[in-house]
Scaffold this active site. Structure first.
Site, mmCIF file in Angstrom:
data_model
loop_
_atom_site.group_PDB
_atom_site.id
_atom_site.type_symbol
_atom_site.label_atom_id
_atom_site.label_comp_id
_atom_site.label_asym_id
_atom_site.label_seq_id
_atom_site.Cartn_x
_atom_site.Cartn_y
_atom_site.Cartn_z
ATOM 1 N N ALA A 14 68.833 -63.950 -49.644
ATOM 2 C CA ALA A 14 69.913 -64.842 -50.760
ATOM 3 C C ALA A 14 70.503 -65.889 -49.648
ATOM 4 C CB ALA A 14 70.772 -63.937 -51.394
ATOM 5 N N ASN A 88 62.824 -61.048 -51.307
ATOM 6 C CA ASN A 88 61.693 -61.964 -50.740
ATOM 7 C C ASN A 88 62.707 -62.156 -49.475
ATOM 8 O OD1 ASN A 88 62.025 -65.009 -50.894
ATOM 9 N ND2 ASN A 88 64.289 -64.722 -49.873
ATOM 10 N N TYR A 154 52.134 -61.960 -38.810
ATOM 11 C CA TYR A 154 52.595 -63.079 -40.169
ATOM 12 C C TYR A 154 51.706 -62.624 -41.696
ATOM 13 C CZ TYR A 154 54.960 -65.568 -44.041
ATOM 14 O OH TYR A 154 55.419 -66.219 -44.634
HETATM 15 P P1 NDP Z 1 64.245 -68.408 -45.146
HETATM 16 O O1 NDP Z 1 64.604 -68.867 -43.782
HETATM 17 O O2 NDP Z 1 65.604 -69.841 -45.080
HETATM 18 O O3 NDP Z 1 64.936 -67.552 -45.958
HETATM 19 C C1 NDP Z 1 64.494 -66.390 -45.804
HETATM 20 C C2 NDP Z 1 65.565 -65.318 -46.014
HETATM 21 O O4 NDP Z 1 65.238 -64.357 -44.929
HETATM 22 C C3 NDP Z 1 67.525 -65.385 -45.531
HETATM 23 O O5 NDP Z 1 68.400 -65.703 -46.411
HETATM 24 C C4 NDP Z 1 67.568 -64.778 -44.257
HETATM 25 O O6 NDP Z 1 69.162 -64.032 -44.479
HETATM 26 C C5 NDP Z 1 66.523 -63.520 -44.718
HETATM 27 N N1 NDP Z 1 66.508 -62.288 -43.543
HETATM 28 C C6 NDP Z 1 65.614 -63.052 -42.955
HETATM 29 N N2 NDP Z 1 65.324 -61.560 -42.029
HETATM 30 C C7 NDP Z 1 66.578 -60.456 -43.085
HETATM 31 C C8 NDP Z 1 66.498 -58.996 -42.876
HETATM 32 N N3 NDP Z 1 66.378 -58.557 -41.240
HETATM 33 N N4 NDP Z 1 67.155 -58.605 -43.131
HETATM 34 C C9 NDP Z 1 67.939 -59.878 -44.269
HETATM 35 N N5 NDP Z 1 67.570 -60.632 -44.538
HETATM 36 C C10 NDP Z 1 66.940 -61.488 -43.876
HETATM 37 O O7 NDP Z 1 63.080 -69.235 -45.622
HETATM 38 P P2 NDP Z 1 62.180 -68.832 -47.216
HETATM 39 O O8 NDP Z 1 62.871 -69.115 -47.802
HETATM 40 O O9 NDP Z 1 61.238 -69.675 -46.812
HETATM 41 O O10 NDP Z 1 61.352 -67.554 -46.661
HETATM 42 C C11 NDP Z 1 61.188 -66.292 -48.314
HETATM 43 C C12 NDP Z 1 60.809 -65.626 -47.929
HETATM 44 O O11 NDP Z 1 59.438 -67.283 -48.815
HETATM 45 C C13 NDP Z 1 60.089 -65.326 -46.654
HETATM 46 O O12 NDP Z 1 59.959 -63.608 -47.104
HETATM 47 C C14 NDP Z 1 58.564 -65.865 -46.500
HETATM 48 O O13 NDP Z 1 58.322 -65.359 -46.381
HETATM 49 C C15 NDP Z 1 57.649 -66.493 -47.272
HETATM 50 N N6 NDP Z 1 57.253 -67.809 -47.827
HETATM 51 C C16 NDP Z 1 57.709 -68.868 -47.096
HETATM 52 C C17 NDP Z 1 57.284 -70.022 -47.321
HETATM 53 C C18 NDP Z 1 58.019 -71.308 -46.594
HETATM 54 O O14 NDP Z 1 56.874 -71.979 -45.889
HETATM 55 N N7 NDP Z 1 58.601 -71.849 -46.271
HETATM 56 C C19 NDP Z 1 55.670 -69.532 -47.836
HETATM 57 C C20 NDP Z 1 55.308 -68.571 -47.954
HETATM 58 C C21 NDP Z 1 55.962 -67.939 -48.296
HETATM 59 P P3 NDP Z 1 69.785 -63.803 -42.786
HETATM 60 O O15 NDP Z 1 68.976 -64.450 -41.883
HETATM 61 O O16 NDP Z 1 70.973 -64.209 -43.782
HETATM 62 O O17 NDP Z 1 69.584 -61.924 -42.481
HETATM 63 C C1 8X3 Z 2 54.112 -69.146 -44.836
HETATM 64 C C2 8X3 Z 2 53.071 -69.894 -45.669
HETATM 65 O O1 8X3 Z 2 51.179 -72.347 -45.586
HETATM 66 O O2 8X3 Z 2 53.444 -72.715 -44.656
HETATM 67 O O3 8X3 Z 2 53.977 -67.984 -45.767
HETATM 68 O O4 8X3 Z 2 52.173 -70.929 -43.206
HETATM 69 S S1 8X3 Z 2 52.460 -71.744 -44.677
#
Ligand code: NDP
Ligand code: 8X3
Length: 255
Positions: A14, A88, A154
């Protein structure tokens, strides 16, 4: 789950990107949001912006089951019924072909994207079932279905998320708990900065000449899934930028 059926929604990851935006939108609707992430300062900022509902910080690493349980247990006894879980939290670390990758990066992705999701799910499923109107939204990725060089581990963790979402549906038959999976393509969040290990320049250049998705686009999809009537289960939503026809194949516009 409509705003008329308020309850507690747990959102992992979050503190940034999709999770942060989803938390704010749910709180605006009046839900209680249990916001999970490692960065306490970011969660404290969210608490300040709670809207009509409230945001409660659960500072924990989703890889650490005991710490996660403690962070949730601090709040759950005082919260309305748990009606939603947005799985997420996740990341991509490193971006090269498998033969030049680091095993530690693979471990972090598997432990977070797979292990962390299993931890939150295990801890919250009993409450989601007990509420009689639980809904799990898992954040997958288009990387699960469209391979691209460097995506490897990934992408495989996200294929796990997609398959588990379908399996959850069958296991939860008869409980009323719904399961949705959202598969985003490229979105501008902190995701690229983490993938490229803090290289801000490289992360910024990823978006040269393309219009990526925004965190708002994905939060809107999460809220749409959650707000369908109880007899409707959205299984999977795949969302890509118009400029991303598949994988990381991009149609770049040059002036
Ligand atoms: P961000 O890096 O902006 O957010 C990722 C979030 O995950 C942060 O809040 C981070 O919080 C949290 N997080 C990571 N590792 C941990 C952990 N070990 N424990 C608790 N929290 C954790 O990326 P997105 O919002 O883009 O990513 C959110 C999801 O969407 C992910 O699962 C990602 O794989 C997926 N996704 C993203 C895409 C993109 O292009 N952006 C495309 C497709 C999917 P903190 O570091 O404070 O712990
Ligand atoms: C990540 C999606 O297309 O940016 O989950 O690799 S992409």
């Amino acid at each position: 789950m409509s705003s008329q059926e308020l309850g507690t929604v747990v959102v992992s990851g979050a503190s940034s990107g999709f999770g942060r935006c989803t938390t704010l939108r749910l709180a605006e609707q009046g839900h209680t949001v249990l916001a999970v992430a490692r960065r306490a300062d970011r969660l404290a900022e969210l608490v300040e912006q709670s809207g009509a509902g409230q945001v409660l910080p659960a500072v924990a690493d989703v890889r650490d089951l005991e710490a996660l349980q403690n962070a949730l247990d601090k709040h759950l006894p005082h919260c309305p019924p748990v009606v939603g879980l947005v799985n997420n939290a996740g990341l991509s670390r490193g971006f090269g072909p498998m033969h030049s990758a680091k095993v530690d990066d693979w471990r972090q992705m598997v432990d977070t994207n797979v292990g962390g999701l299993l931890h939150t799910t295990a801890l919250l499923l009993p409450r989601l079932i007990a509420s009689g109107r639980g809904h799990i939204v898992n954040i997958g990725s288009i990387a699960a279905s469209y391979p691209y060089t460097g995506g490897n581990v990934y992408a495989a963790t996200k294929a796990f998320v997609h398959q588990l979402s379908l399996s959850m549906r069958t296991d939860l038959e008869g409980t009323g708990v719904r399961v949705s999976c959202i598969a985003p393509g490229m979105a501008r969040t902190e995701f690229a900065l983490v993938r490229y290990e803090g290289d801000q320049d490289r992360a910024d250049h990823l978006y040269d000449g393309v219009s990526p998705l925004s965190a708002e686009d994905i939060a809107a999809a999460v809220l749409w899934c959650l707000s369908r009537p109880p007899h409707v289960n959205v299984n999977l939503i795949e969302i890509m930028p118009t400029d991303q026809p598949f994988g990381l194949g991009l149609t770049r516009r040059h002036a």
